[in-house]
Motif scaffolding. Structure first.
Motif, short mmCIF file in Angstrom:
data_model
loop_
_atom_site.label_atom_id
_atom_site.label_comp_id
_atom_site.label_asym_id
_atom_site.label_seq_id
_atom_site.Cartn_x
_atom_site.Cartn_y
_atom_site.Cartn_z
N ARG A 1 0.84 -1.19 0.00
CA ARG A 1 0.00 0.00 0.00
C ARG A 1 0.87 1.24 0.00
N PHE A 2 0.27 2.32 -0.41
CA PHE A 2 0.99 3.59 -0.39
C PHE A 2 0.77 4.28 0.94
N VAL A 3 1.79 4.99 1.35
CA VAL A 3 1.71 5.82 2.53
C VAL A 3 2.22 7.20 2.14
N ARG A 4 1.49 8.17 2.61
CA ARG A 4 1.85 9.57 2.38
C ARG A 4 2.39 10.11 3.71
N PHE A 5 3.54 10.76 3.66
CA PHE A 5 4.13 11.34 4.86
C PHE A 5 3.80 12.83 4.88
N VAL A 6 2.95 13.22 5.81
CA VAL A 6 2.56 14.62 5.97
C VAL A 6 3.62 15.27 6.87
N VAL A 7 4.42 16.14 6.30
CA VAL A 7 5.54 16.73 7.01
C VAL A 7 5.07 17.86 7.91
N THR A 8 5.48 17.81 9.17
CA THR A 8 5.15 18.88 10.10
C THR A 8 6.29 19.88 10.24
N ASP A 9 7.54 19.39 10.18
CA ASP A 9 8.72 20.25 10.24
C ASP A 9 9.94 19.41 9.94
N GLY A 10 11.09 20.06 9.88
CA GLY A 10 12.31 19.33 9.59
C GLY A 10 13.52 19.99 10.21
N LEU A 11 14.60 19.20 10.26
CA LEU A 11 15.89 19.67 10.73
C LEU A 11 16.92 19.34 9.67
#
Length: 160
Positions: free
Chosen positions: A132-142
């Motif tokens: 299955r596909f998964v979408r990664f909803v980004v909240t923030d990054g470093l």
């Protein structure tokens, strides 16, 4: 102690985007179901039409069960170039919420077409029942852009 993170600018936003856009895989950090024990696996990675990370994962994988229980996760992208100290190479941690994409939806069909265009070899297993596909909803990054160059990035900073 002062905050070691710098403010994002056009250069660091572009560097982070380049890491996302060129990543073929990532380290996925999850929490094992029913515990606070972290676990890490390598996953294949691509982007959706908006430039956000997606993957095709098997329901047989431990990280899939972990994401179903606790969708909060992190991705680490960026690879050492093989020369010198690997810690001098840029890398990006993305804090995300994983969202499973259901088969039989137009969203699934759109992601499937894009993913296979970017990762044609995945066509060998993309239609197996356990994938299955998964979408990664980004909240923030470093972004660690090299020695002494750590940058906090918002979801807006990371948008394509």
């Amino acid at each position: 102690m002062t905050d070691p993170y710098q403010t994002a600018d056009a250069e660091t936003r572009a560097q982070a985007r380049a890491l996302i856009d060129t990543a073929r895989h990532a380290a996925l950090a999850v929490l094992k179901p029913g515990s606070l024990t972290p676990s890490i696996s390598r996953i294949a990675l691509a982007t959706d039409a908006q430039g956000m990370p997606i993957s095709l994962i098997s329901s047989l994988a431990a990280h899939t069960a972990a994401l179903e229980t606790t969708p909060a996760c992190a991705l680490l992208i960026g690879e050492p170039d093989g020369k010198g100290d690997p810690l001098t190479n840029p890398r990006l941690t993305l804090h995300c919420t994983a969202r499973q994409v259901l088969r039989g939806t137009s969203e699934h069909d759109t992601l499937r077409a894009r993913y296979l265009a970017l990762r044609p070899k995945a066509g060998l297993y993309a239609d197996f029942g356990d994938f299955r596909f998964v979408r990664f909803v980004v909240t923030d990054g470093l972004l660690n852009a090299g020695f002494g160059r750590a940058v906090r990035l918002s979801a807006k900073d990371l948008a394509a």
